[in-house]
Design a protein around this motif. Structure first.
Motif, PDB file in Angstrom:
ATOM      1  N   TYR A 332       0.835  -1.203   0.000  1.00 25.31           N
ATOM      2  CA  TYR A 332       0.000   0.000   0.000  1.00 25.31           C
ATOM      3  C   TYR A 332       0.868   1.250   0.000  1.00 25.31           C
ATOM      4  CZ  TYR A 332      -4.084  -2.763   1.448  1.00 25.31           C
ATOM      5  OH  TYR A 332      -5.112  -3.650   1.527  1.00 25.31           O
ATOM      6  N   ASN A 337       4.383   1.282  -6.615  1.00 23.98           N
ATOM      7  CA  ASN A 337       5.075   2.076  -7.633  1.00 23.98           C
ATOM      8  C   ASN A 337       6.449   1.518  -7.944  1.00 23.98           C
ATOM      9  OD1 ASN A 337       3.323   4.093  -8.546  1.00 23.98           O
ATOM     10  ND2 ASN A 337       3.516   5.176  -6.588  1.00 23.98           N
ATOM     11  N   ASN A 341       7.600   0.395 -11.705  1.00 27.81           N
ATOM     12  CA  ASN A 341       8.788   0.902 -12.397  1.00 27.81           C
ATOM     13  C   ASN A 341       9.727  -0.207 -12.804  1.00 27.81           C
ATOM     14  OD1 ASN A 341       8.288   3.598 -12.525  1.00 27.81           O
ATOM     15  ND2 ASN A 341       9.244   4.072 -10.561  1.00 27.81           N
TER      16      ASN A 341
ATOM     17  N   ASN B  42       2.475   8.232 -13.182  1.00 30.62           N
ATOM     18  CA  ASN B  42       2.450   8.370 -11.730  1.00 30.62           C
ATOM     19  C   ASN B  42       3.647   7.690 -11.070  1.00 30.62           C
ATOM     20  OD1 ASN B  42       1.399   9.241  -9.318  1.00 30.62           O
ATOM     21  ND2 ASN B  42       0.299   7.336  -8.985  1.00 30.62           N
ATOM     22  N   SER B  43       4.031   6.516 -11.575  1.00 29.39           N
ATOM     23  CA  SER B  43       5.113   5.812 -10.887  1.00 29.39           C
ATOM     24  C   SER B  43       6.447   6.535 -11.080  1.00 29.39           C
ATOM     25  CB  SER B  43       5.195   4.362 -11.341  1.00 29.39           C
ATOM     26  OG  SER B  43       5.064   4.252 -12.723  1.00 29.39           O
ATOM     27  N   ALA B  46       6.374   9.390  -8.607  1.00 28.26           N
ATOM     28  CA  ALA B  46       6.597   8.958  -7.228  1.00 28.26           C
ATOM     29  C   ALA B  46       8.058   8.594  -6.992  1.00 28.26           C
ATOM     30  CB  ALA B  46       5.703   7.771  -6.901  1.00 28.26           C
ATOM     31  N   LEU B 237      -5.729  17.968  -0.999  1.00 27.60           N
ATOM     32  CA  LEU B 237      -4.982  16.955  -1.734  1.00 27.60           C
ATOM     33  C   LEU B 237      -3.533  16.919  -1.295  1.00 27.60           C
ATOM     34  CD1 LEU B 237      -6.165  17.759  -5.349  1.00 27.60           C
ATOM     35  CD2 LEU B 237      -7.108  16.091  -3.784  1.00 27.60           C
ATOM     36  N   GLU B 248      -6.183   1.285   9.108  1.00 25.53           N
ATOM     37  CA  GLU B 248      -5.887   0.540   7.886  1.00 25.53           C
ATOM     38  C   GLU B 248      -6.655   1.094   6.696  1.00 25.53           C
ATOM     39  OE1 GLU B 248      -6.655  -3.608   8.040  1.00 25.53           O
ATOM     40  OE2 GLU B 248      -6.152  -3.832   5.928  1.00 25.53           O
ATOM     41  N   ALA B 249      -7.932   1.402   6.926  1.00 28.69           N
ATOM     42  CA  ALA B 249      -8.741   1.908   5.825  1.00 28.69           C
ATOM     43  C   ALA B 249      -8.145   3.184   5.267  1.00 28.69           C
ATOM     44  CB  ALA B 249     -10.158   2.171   6.312  1.00 28.69           C
ATOM     45  N   GLN B 250      -7.546   3.984   6.161  1.00 33.17           N
ATOM     46  CA  GLN B 250      -7.008   5.262   5.695  1.00 33.17           C
ATOM     47  C   GLN B 250      -5.762   5.094   4.837  1.00 33.17           C
ATOM     48  OE1 GLN B 250      -7.159   6.777   9.719  1.00 33.17           O
ATOM     49  NE2 GLN B 250      -8.132   8.611   8.953  1.00 33.17           N
ATOM     50  N   TYR B 251      -4.861   4.173   5.250  1.00 30.50           N
ATOM     51  CA  TYR B 251      -3.693   4.080   4.368  1.00 30.50           C
ATOM     52  C   TYR B 251      -3.998   3.331   3.100  1.00 30.50           C
ATOM     53  CZ  TYR B 251      -2.564  -0.044   7.337  1.00 30.50           C
ATOM     54  OH  TYR B 251      -2.604  -1.184   8.048  1.00 30.50           O
ATOM     55  N   ARG B 252      -5.041   2.500   3.145  1.00 26.80           N
ATOM     56  CA  ARG B 252      -5.468   1.887   1.891  1.00 26.80           C
ATOM     57  C   ARG B 252      -5.952   2.976   0.950  1.00 26.80           C
ATOM     58  NH1 ARG B 252      -9.625  -2.135   3.191  1.00 26.80           N
ATOM     59  NH2 ARG B 252      -7.869  -3.064   4.270  1.00 26.80           N
ATOM     60  N   ARG B 253      -6.784   3.855   1.526  1.00 27.76           N
ATOM     61  CA  ARG B 253      -7.300   4.959   0.727  1.00 27.76           C
ATOM     62  C   ARG B 253      -6.161   5.832   0.214  1.00 27.76           C
ATOM     63  NH1 ARG B 253     -12.389   7.279   1.577  1.00 27.76           N
ATOM     64  NH2 ARG B 253     -12.514   5.812  -0.108  1.00 27.76           N
ATOM     65  N   SER B 255      -3.166   5.050  -0.462  1.00 28.22           N
ATOM     66  CA  SER B 255      -2.425   4.457  -1.569  1.00 28.22           C
ATOM     67  C   SER B 255      -3.229   4.540  -2.849  1.00 28.22           C
ATOM     68  CB  SER B 255      -2.063   3.012  -1.250  1.00 28.22           C
ATOM     69  OG  SER B 255      -3.178   2.187  -1.427  1.00 28.22           O
ATOM     70  N   GLU B 256      -4.563   4.501  -2.714  1.00 26.46           N
ATOM     71  CA  GLU B 256      -5.367   4.618  -3.932  1.00 26.46           C
ATOM     72  C   GLU B 256      -5.355   6.049  -4.450  1.00 26.46           C
ATOM     73  OE1 GLU B 256      -9.040   3.164  -2.454  1.00 26.46           O
ATOM     74  OE2 GLU B 256      -8.300   1.101  -2.409  1.00 26.46           O
ATOM     75  N   LEU B 257      -5.287   6.978  -3.529  1.00 24.03           N
ATOM     76  CA  LEU B 257      -5.421   8.378  -3.936  1.00 24.03           C
ATOM     77  C   LEU B 257      -4.089   9.088  -4.123  1.00 24.03           C
ATOM     78  CD1 LEU B 257      -8.355   9.442  -1.654  1.00 24.03           C
ATOM     79  CD2 LEU B 257      -8.417   8.908  -4.073  1.00 24.03           C
ATOM     80  N   ARG B 260       0.550  11.757  -7.448  1.00 22.06           N
ATOM     81  CA  ARG B 260       1.219  13.054  -7.567  1.00 22.06           C
ATOM     82  C   ARG B 260       0.949  13.723  -8.904  1.00 22.06           C
ATOM     83  NH1 ARG B 260       6.825  11.356  -4.400  1.00 22.06           N
ATOM     84  NH2 ARG B 260       5.654  10.088  -2.955  1.00 22.06           N
TER      85      ARG B 260
END
Lengths: 568, 296
Positions: A332, A337, A341, B42-43, B46, B237, B248-253, B255-257, B260
C-alpha cells in the motif's frame, strides 16, 4: 473637535465589544437536559429500534476526491444511513465533514469554541482535552448496558489496554476502537534480487546487516556501473527515528528494528530495574544503538541524505535503495510504484535483525487510536454505541456492499478488528494455496471481513509455485488492487506468522498532565540530539549530557507522574 | 574614460541580467515543474524521476479531472466567489474612498471613521470568535461567508490605497465641477472614477487574487466538502498525512489516492485563471500601487 471624535470612537468601540460579549452569552444554545427517567425506563437492548425518530449530529471524515458513491447517493444519504434509519430509526446529520489534517483542525475548532456535534470520533490528545474541558459524557453505564457481546469481547481481549485508554478517574469517557496488532511491528524490507545477485543471505545480526548494506553500496547491485545505491533508507525530513508511546505504530523508514536488536526501546515507558517506570530513550541500550547507527552512517551505509530528504520513498520507488524498515502493509506504500517501475524489484520482508540472544523483540503498539465521544448534554448517549453495534453486526453479515461507498461513510465508524486479522489471513491464504482448504471453508468466517473476497482473487494474481513469495511468481498486472492487499499480507504478514516473538509494550500510551506543558520541548531535545549523534554532527558523549538535561527539564517529574498514574 | 564607464556599465548590466534571470527562473521553474509532473506517469513521479521534462508523457491526469465532479463544483464556487467578491470590493472601495478623501472640514467625523478602519486593520478577534459570529449569523455553508469575511479583511487596505489616489487628484477639478453645478455623485462617477482606472484595476486585481487563492475560510466556514472553494479542495490533496495515526482503511485509501501527477494537474489548472488575468491587468498594477503611494 478632535477630542470629541476621540470620545466618540471610544464609546463606539466599547459598545461594539460589550455587544459582542452579551450576544455570545445569550446565544449559547439552551442545551436539553438528559432525560434520565426516559433512559432508565427503556430496556437496554444493544440493537433496539427507537419508537420515535432520534436525531444525532456527528462529524465525519470524507475525502473530497472520493468517487465511490453511486449516482444520487451523498455522504449523508447512502446505503449506511438508510440501513441505520430502518434498523434503529436514527436520523444522522453531519455537523461538519473534512479529511485528514483538516478534520483535526475542524475538531480543534469545535472543541475550542464548544460548538460540538452530538458525537464524534477523536484521537487520544483530543479525548484528553475534552475530558479536561468537561465537554463529554460519562459512558460507563452505556458501555455496560448497550455494548454488544462481540464488541465487548474484542475490547476485553486487549488485556485492558483499550479500556485503560478511555478511563479517566474510573469513568469511561469514550468508546475505544480496536485495531489489528500488526501495524505496530516494524520489519526489515530488503531487495531480495540484490541479495541473490551478490550471493548474500538476509542479514540476521547487526554485523551481517552492516556487511549486506556495504555490499549494496559498493558492489553496484542495480548493475548500472555507477556507485549510486543506498544501503539503508532513513527517515525523511520531519520523520521519526522510532515509534514512541504516543505514536506507537506505522513508523515508516525509521530504525525501530535496529534499536530493538540492541534491546533498546527509545520513546517507550519501560519497567526499570527498581520496578519504577523509566523512559527508554535515556537508557544505556539506547546509547549503544545510537553508537551503532552513528557508525553505519559514518561508513556511508545509511542514506547520507536521511533527515533532509523530502520523500524517503523516492529512492525506494526508483530502485536506488536496498533496505528499509516499516510495517507489513508496504505494498500500500511505496512498493506498488516500485514494482510498476521495475517488475523485478523483489522486495521481501523479514523479522530481522535479531538481538544478541537471537530474538526478534519488537515494541508493541496501542490497540486504540480512535475514540467515539458523546457531547455532555446529548439526550441519547447510547445512540453511538448502538450505531457501532449495528455496524459490527452488519459487517459480519455482509449487509453492506463496499463498492457502493466504503465503510468510512458509516457514521462514527471506528474499527473493531480482531487483533490477529493479518496473521489469520496469511494462514488462510496458505491453506487455500496448498489445497488443504478451499474458499468454502472460510465463507462463514464473519469476523474477518475481507477474507472471502481476498481468497476469491488469490489465484488470479499468484502463480505457482505457491510456496515462493518471489515477485516473479506474482501477476500484479492482472489486478493491482488485489495484488496490493495480498502481497502486503503474504509478504509483510508472513514473518509475523513464521517468527516467534515477544512484544515489548509501553507501560502507558497516553500523556500525563505535566507532559502537556513539557513534552513538546523534551521530545524536540531528544529528536534533535539523536539525529545529530547519528549524523555525526555531535559526539556520542552528547548522549550523556542529553540524559542529564532531559531529567532536569522535567523528565524526572514526568517519570514520577507516570508511576503515579500506573499505580492508580 | 568613456570606455571605462561603458565597461562598468556592461558589468553592471551583466550582473543585473544574471540576477533577473535567477529571479525569473525561481518563479517560472515551479510552475514548469508542476506542468511536467502533471504530464508524467504516476510511478515515475513517485520515484522522483521527473524534473524539467515529463517522463512517459501522457494526458491521463487531465482526462481523470474531467470525471471529477467535485473539482468542477469547487471551480464554480471559486469563480462565483471571485465575481461577487470583486464586485462588492469595487463598490465598497469607491463609495468609501471618495468621502474619506475629503478633508475633516468637508466631512465631519472623517477621522473617526478612519480610526475605526485602521483599528480593524491592526486588531481582530481571532479565528474562533469569527467562526462563532458567522455561525450565529447562519452564514455557515453560504458563499456570503467567503465573500463578506474575505472582502472585509482586504477592504481597508484597498480603501486606503484608493483614498490616497483620490487625494492626489488636483483639487481644481472638483472646484471647477462644483462651479459648473455638479453634485458629489456626479463628480465621483464622471470625474474621479474615470481618472482612477489604474488604482481601481489594481485593487480589483488584489481582490481577484485574494479570493481565488484564499483557502482557510473555505475550510472553516464550509462544513461540507461540496461547498469548498477550489483552493480548499486543492489544499486537501496536498496536506501530508501522518501514518502513525492512520487506520488501515485510511492508508489503503491513501495508496489509492496518492497520485502526484493528478494533484499536479489539478494545481496547474487552478493556477491558470490568475495566470491568464494577470498580464492584462499588470500594467495598471505597477502604475496603481506607486501612484497611490505618495501622499502630499
Amino acid at each position: 473637535m478632535k477630542n470629541k471624535s476621540r470620545w466618540f470612537a471610544l464609546v463606539l468601540a466599547c459598545s461594539v465589544v460589550l455587544g459582542a460579549c452579551s450576544n455570545e452569552a445569550n446565544n449559547t444554545p439552551a442545551e436539553p437536559t438528559p432525560e434520565q427517567s426516559a433512559k432508565s425506563n427503556e430496556p437496554a437492548d444493544p440493537f433496539g429500534r427507537y419508537e420515535e425518530p432520534v436525531k444525532i449530529s456527528i462529524s465525519i471524515e470524507v475525502d473530497p476526491t472520493d468517487n465511490e458513491l453511486p449516482q444520487g447517493d451523498t455522504p449523508l444519504e447512502n446505503q449506511y444511513t438508510r440501513q441505520i434509519k430502518e434498523a434503529l430509526n436514527v436520523d444522522v446529520d453531519h455537523q461538519f465533514a473534512a479529511s485528514g489534517q483538516n478534520l483535526r483542525q475542524r475538531i480543534s475548532l469545535a472543541i475550542a469554541s464548544n460548538d460540538l456535534p452530538d458525537a464524534m470520533v477523536v484521537n487520544a490528545v483530543e479525548l484528553r482535552q475534552m475530558v479536561e474541558a468537561d465537554q463529554i459524557a460519562d459512558l460507563t453505564e452505556v458501555y455496560e448496558q448497550y455494548a454488544s457481546p462481540d464488541i465487548k469481547t474484542i475490547i476485553e481481549k486487549t488485556n485492558g489496554a483499550a479500556l485503560e485508554a478511555v478511563t479517566f478517574d474510573g469513568k469511561m469517557m469514550a468508546l475505544p476502537g480496536v485495531q489489528a496488532n500488526a501495524d505496530g511491528i516494524h520489519l526489515m524490507w530488503i531487495r531480495q534480487d540484490w541479495l541473490d545477485k551478490l550471493n548474500l543471505e538476509p542479514p540476521t545480526t547487526m554485523a551481517e546487516l552492516e556487511m549486506v548494506a556495504r555490499a549494496f553500496v559498493e558492489n553496484d547491485p542495480d548493475g548500472n556501473g555507477q556507485r549510486d545505491t543506498i544501503g539503508i533508507t532513513g527517515p525523511e525530513s520531519g520523520g521519526k527515528l522510532y515509534a514512541n508511546f504516543l505514536e506507537s505504530k506505522n513508523n515508516l523508514y525509521g530504525f525501530d528494528p535496529v534499536f530493538s536488536a540492541h534491546d533498546a526501546f527509545p520513546g517507550y515507558w519501560l519497567e526499570g530495574e527498581d520496578g519504577k517506570p523509566v523512559y527508554g530513550s535515556i537508557l544505556p541500550e539506547t546509547r549503544e544503538a545510537l553508537a551503532s547507527l552513528r557508525d553505519l552512517y559514518a561508513k556511508g551505509l545509511i542514506d547520507p541524505e536521511m533527515g533532509v530528504r523530502n520523500k524517503a520513498d523516492e529512492p525506494i520507488i526508483a530502485g536506488k535503495s536496498g533496505i528499509f524498515f516499516a510495517p507489513w502493509w508496504m505494498a500500500y506504500g511505496p512498493l506498488t510504484n516500485a514494482v510498476k517501475n521495475n517488475m523485478e524489484a523483489n522486495w521481501q520482508a523479514y523479522a530481522l535483525p535479531l538481538n544478541n540472544d537471537g530474538e526478534f523483540k519488537p515494541h508493541a503498539a496501542t490497540p486504540s487510536t480512535e475514540f467515539v465521544v458523546v457531547r455532555k448534554d446529548y439526550a441519547h448517549p447510547e445512540v453511538p454505541m448502538k450505531l457501532l453495534n449495528n455496524l459490527f453486526k452488519n459487517e459480519q453479515e455482509n449487509t453492506f456492499d463496499p463498492s457502493k461507498g466504503g465503510p468510512g461513510y458509516y457514521p462514527l465508524r471506528v474499527v473493531y478488528a480482531p487483533s490477529d486479522e493479518i496473521e489469520f489471513s496469511v494462514q488462510a491464504f496458505r491453506e487455500v494455496l496448498s489445497g488443504s482448504k478451499t474458499a468454502e471453508d472460510f465463507a462463514d468466517n464473519k469476523a474477518y471481513k475481507l477474507l472471502p473476497s481476498d481468497i476469491a482473487s488469490l489465484k488470479t494474481i499468484k502463480n505457482e509455485p505457491y510456496d515462493s513469495m518471489d515477485i516473479s511468481t506474482w501477476n500484479p498486472e492482472a489486478n493491482w488492487g488485489a495484488w496490493t492487499r495480498t502481497y502486503s499480507l503474504m509478504v509483510g504478514g508472513g514473518p509475523l506468522v513464521d517468527t516467534e516473538y515477544n512484544e515489548v509494550p509501553s507501560l502507558l500510551y497516553e500523556q500525563t498532565p505535566l507532559m502537556e506543558s513539557r513534552w513538546v520541548n523534551l521530545r524536540k531535545l531528544e529528536d534533535e540530539t539523536f539525529l545529530r549523534i547519528i549524523m555525526g554532527a555531535a559526539p556520542l558523549e552528547t548522549f550523556d549530557s542529553f540524559v542529564e538535561n532531559w531529567k532536569r527539564q522535567g523528565g524526572d517529574q514526568i517519570a514520577l507522574e507516570v508511576a503515579e498514574s500506573l499505580a492508580e | 574614460m568613456v570606455r571605462d564607464r561603458t565597461f562598468g556599465n556592461r558589468v553592471t548590466d551583466i550582473v543585473l541580467i544574471v540576477i533577473l534571470v535567477f529571479i525569473t527562473l525561481s518563479c517560472v521553474l515551479p510552475i514548469w515543474y508542476t506542468l511536467s509532473l502533471s504530464l508524467s506517469s504516476n510511478s515515475a513521479a513517485a520515484a522522483g524521476q521527473v524534473w524539467l521534462w515529463p517522463v512517459d508523457f501522457n494526458f491521463n491526469a487531465y482526462a481523470q479531472i474531467l470525471n471529477d465532479n467535485q473539482f468542477f463544483r469547487s471551480f464554480w464556487t471559486s469563480t462565483e466567489r471571485v465575481l461577487l467578491g470583486v464586485a462588492l470590493n469595487f463598490t465598497m472601495v469607491v463609495l468609501m474612498s471618495y468621502p474619506l478623501s475629503r478633508t475633516a472640514r468637508e466631512f465631519k467625523g472623517r477621522n473617526v471613521f478612519m480610526w475605526i478602519l485602521i483599528f480593524t486593520m491592526l486588531f481582530n478577534g481571532g479565528l474562533i470568535p469569527l467562526y462563532l459570529t458567522i455561525k450565529e449569523l447562519n452564514m455557515l455553508n453560504s458563499i456570503w461567508a467567503l465573500v463578506l469575511v474575505g472582502g472585509a479583511q482586504t477592504l481597508v487596505f484597498n480603501v486606503i490605497l484608493t483614498m490616497n489616489f483620490f487625494r492626489n487628484l488636483p483639487k481644481e477639478l472638483d472646484e471647477a465641477a462644483l462651479v459648473d453645478g455638479a453634485g458629489p455623485w456626479y463628480i465621483l462617477f464622471k470625474i474621479y472614477i474615470p481618472l482612477a482606472v489604474p488604482v481601481l484595476a489594481t485593487v480589483s486585481l488584489f481582490s481577484i487574487v485574494y479570493h481565488w487563492n484564499e483557502f482557510l475560510y473555505g475550510l472553516i466556514f464550509m462544513t461540507r466538502e461540496q461547498f469548498y472553494p477550489l483552493q480548499t479542495y486543492i489544499q486537501q490533496l496536498v496536506v501530508s498525512v501522518d501514518p502513525s495515526t492512520m487506520s488501515e482503511a485510511q492508508y489503503r485509501r491513501l495508496s489509492e489516492l496518492s497520485n502526484r501527477t493528478l494533484d499536479a494537474a489539478k494545481i496547474f489548472i487552478a493556477m491558470l485563471p490568475v495566470l491568464l488575468v494577470y498580464p492584462f491587468l499588470q500594467r495598471f498594477f505597477i502604475h496603481g500601487i506607486t501612484l497611490g503611494s505618495v501622499k502630499e
